[in-house]
Structure formats: structure tokens, C-alpha cells
Design a protein around this motif. Structure first.
Motif, PDB file in Angstrom:
ATOM      1  N   ASP A 187     -16.458   8.458 -32.574  1.00 27.13           N
ATOM      2  CA  ASP A 187     -15.787   7.521 -33.482  1.00 27.13           C
ATOM      3  C   ASP A 187     -16.486   6.166 -33.453  1.00 27.13           C
ATOM      4  N   GLY A 188     -15.810   5.151 -33.958  1.00 25.33           N
ATOM      5  CA  GLY A 188     -16.370   3.805 -33.981  1.00 25.33           C
ATOM      6  C   GLY A 188     -16.836   3.416 -35.375  1.00 25.33           C
ATOM      7  N   ASN A 189     -17.144   2.141 -35.520  1.00 23.93           N
ATOM      8  CA  ASN A 189     -17.672   1.620 -36.776  1.00 23.93           C
ATOM      9  C   ASN A 189     -18.605   0.465 -36.421  1.00 23.93           C
ATOM     10  N   PHE A 190     -19.865   0.810 -36.196  1.00 24.24           N
ATOM     11  CA  PHE A 190     -20.813  -0.123 -35.611  1.00 24.24           C
ATOM     12  C   PHE A 190     -21.828  -0.665 -36.606  1.00 24.24           C
ATOM     13  N   HIS A 209     -20.963  -5.691 -40.490  1.00 22.45           N
ATOM     14  CA  HIS A 209     -21.658  -4.683 -39.686  1.00 22.45           C
ATOM     15  C   HIS A 209     -23.181  -4.781 -39.767  1.00 22.45           C
ATOM     16  N   SER A 210     -23.679  -5.914 -40.200  1.00 25.47           N
ATOM     17  CA  SER A 210     -25.113  -6.160 -40.112  1.00 25.47           C
ATOM     18  C   SER A 210     -25.437  -6.628 -38.689  1.00 25.47           C
ATOM     19  N   PRO A 211     -26.657  -6.403 -38.216  1.00 24.21           N
ATOM     20  CA  PRO A 211     -27.008  -6.789 -36.843  1.00 24.21           C
ATOM     21  C   PRO A 211     -26.867  -8.289 -36.613  1.00 24.21           C
ATOM     22  N   TRP A 237     -29.489   2.069 -38.521  1.00 24.10           N
ATOM     23  CA  TRP A 237     -28.524   1.143 -39.127  1.00 24.10           C
ATOM     24  C   TRP A 237     -27.962   1.708 -40.428  1.00 24.10           C
ATOM     25  N   LYS A 238     -28.854   2.039 -41.383  1.00 25.75           N
ATOM     26  CA  LYS A 238     -28.404   2.513 -42.689  1.00 25.75           C
ATOM     27  C   LYS A 238     -28.977   3.899 -43.000  1.00 25.75           C
ATOM     28  N   ASN A 239     -28.293   4.599 -43.902  1.00 29.26           N
ATOM     29  CA  ASN A 239     -28.782   5.910 -44.319  1.00 29.26           C
ATOM     30  C   ASN A 239     -29.756   5.770 -45.496  1.00 29.26           C
ATOM     31  N   ASP A 240     -30.146   6.884 -46.078  1.00 28.02           N
ATOM     32  CA  ASP A 240     -31.128   6.867 -47.174  1.00 28.02           C
ATOM     33  C   ASP A 240     -30.637   6.142 -48.417  1.00 28.02           C
ATOM     34  N   LYS A 241     -29.305   6.004 -48.544  1.00 32.67           N
ATOM     35  CA  LYS A 241     -28.721   5.338 -49.705  1.00 32.67           C
ATOM     36  C   LYS A 241     -28.486   3.847 -49.462  1.00 32.67           C
ATOM     37  N   GLN A 244     -26.558   2.639 -47.102  1.00 34.70           N
ATOM     38  CA  GLN A 244     -25.196   2.432 -46.609  1.00 34.70           C
ATOM     39  C   GLN A 244     -25.186   2.397 -45.087  1.00 34.70           C
ATOM     40  N   ASN A 245     -24.327   1.552 -44.516  1.00 34.29           N
ATOM     41  CA  ASN A 245     -24.187   1.520 -43.065  1.00 34.29           C
ATOM     42  C   ASN A 245     -23.756   2.893 -42.556  1.00 34.29           C
TER      43      ASN A 245
END
Length: 240
Positions: free
Chosen positions: A226-229, A83-85, A45-49, A51-52
């Protein structure tokens, strides 16, 4: 004579490539099977920072920075405007979003909806939201809806011949316990999409999303980045 034979070999090789390309193009589904025992499947879902991650491309680059190769990716359960679940999300045994049992309109709430999860013992399960029980052994989970197959039967609300068609993706459990991810390459209705999972022998399968669906599967000659999930499924391996 050698020139003619060489030319014949080239022609036959090109013909074989053309036949294989046509077969791939005519196949209405992208199918990827994952083995939890042999492969590293996770939800992201998110990276180390914090962020989505958003797109498959972002996920791929982020993983490469950790010396990981992306072998497969697909959008997971549905997500909200931020973009949260939408619904339950468990990551590394921690519940980050609770189970959604409310009644509302839309595909997610077409009951029965359900949950895909796998345990620390590498066992994959798909169950209805009503039957889901949380415990400390669930490593990753995503909620979505509707269920496609419930105990071997197609969701009762799906209509054969329905004109409600769209690109769709979903996940099922095969008879041998492996996970099968499927995305339609062409628009399809819910009944026919569910029926395909049934033809694979899945006793339970869950719809993930439609229209926005994307997948990355180089082994299947399918590349979409691509996409923005919200959440993404991914199979990775460590670079040597």
C-alpha cells in the motif's frame, strides 16, 4: 514404531517453524541488501503515461506488464503534497528536480541532510548535500534528510534516549560497497536507528522517511504493497 518416529519428525518440524517465526517477529528491523553488480536497482516516480506510480502495488502491476518481477521495493526520499520529489531527483542520468539547499523546519532540513546516488559504473554513494557534486555519471539520485551516519559518526543532533519515536526507513552503504535498506518494524528514535546502521559498519547512511514507510521484500517474509509515495526504490528481474 514407525508412526511414533513419523510423529516425532512432524513435531520437530513444526517446532523449527515456530522458532523461525518467533525470530522473525522479534527482529526489530527489516533489512535488505542490494548488490548493484548482480541486481537491477532503480528509482521509479512516474509510469509511461506520466502519472505518479504512487503505491508499491501499482509499481508491481506496472512492472509485471513489462515482464518484470519485483523482488524488493521501498519508499525513497521525501515528497511534496503533489507527490513530486522533495529535493534532488535524478533518473536515467537526467535531473528532473534540482538540489534543495534551502533552510527550513522539518526532518528533511535537519542539517546535514544528504543525497543517495549511484553511478553508471554501479558505484553507490551517500554524501551530505553540501558535498554533492553532479556529473554525467550519476544514473539515479534521491535527496532526503537528515543524514543518519556521517563519516562513521551518528548525526550530532540525535539524542540518546529521545522520546521522538516513529517507524523509520533509511539506506546505507556497507563496507563491501553493497547497499543496505533498513526499515524499523517498531517505533524507534533517530539515535537508535542511526546506531543500527553504525553497527552494520556503514560510514554513511541517509534517513528516507517515517510513519508512512513501507517495504516489499518477499525474501524476508515482508509484504507491504500500500502507500501513496513520490519516488520508490525497486529491485527487479526479467521474467523468463
Amino acid at each position: 514404531m514407525k508412526i511414533k518416529i513419523g510423529l516425532l519428525v512432524v513435531i520437530m518440524a513444526l517446532a523449527a517453524i515456530a522458532i523461525n517465526a518467533k525470530t522473525d517477529a522479534d527482529d526489530p528491523f527489516l533489512v535488505y541488501k542490494a548488490d548493484l553488480i548482480k541486481q537491477d536497482l532503480k528509482l521509479y516516480w512516474k509510469n509511461d503515461k506520466g502519472q505518479n506510480i504512487g503505491s508499491i502495488q501499482n509499481l508491481k502491476l506496472w512492472l509485471e506488464g513489462k515482464n518484470q518481477t519485483l523482488d524488493f521495493a521501498m519508499n525513497a526520499g521525501m515528497y511534496k503534497k503533489d507527490h513530486s520529489p522533495q529535493g534532488l531527483y535524478i533518473e536515467k542520468r537526467k535531473m528532473l528536480v534540482p538540489l534543495d539547499t534551502t533552510k527550513a523546519a522539518g526532518n528533511f532540513y535537519l542539517k546535514p541532510n544528504g543525497v543517495f546516488y549511484f553511478t553508471t559504473q554501479k558505484t553507490a554513494v551517500i554524501c551530505t548535500t553540501q558535498d554533492f557534486r553532479n556529473n554525467a555519471k550519476i544514473e539515479y539520485a534521491t535527496q532526503s534528510g537528515p543524514m543518519l551516519i556521517i563519516d562513521g559518526q551518528i548525526h550530532p543532533e540525535f539524542k540518546k534516549g529521545s522520546a521522538n519515536v516513529n517507524i523509520r526507513n533509511g539506506v546505507g552503504i556497507l563496507p563491501d560497497g553493497k547497499i543496505v535498506f533498513v526499515m524499523s518494524k517498531k517505533e524507534i528514535n533517530f539515535y537508535d536507528f542511526a546506531d543500527y546502521f553504525k553497527s552494520l559498519g556503514c560510514r554513511n547512511a541517509l534517513y528516507l522517511d517515517g510513519f508512512v514507510s513501507r517495504a516489499f521484500a518477499p525474501s524476508e517474509n515482508w509484504i507491504q504493497t500500500d502507500g501513496n509515495f513520490g519516488v520508490l526504490f525497486a529491485v527487479t528481474r526479467s521474467e523468463k
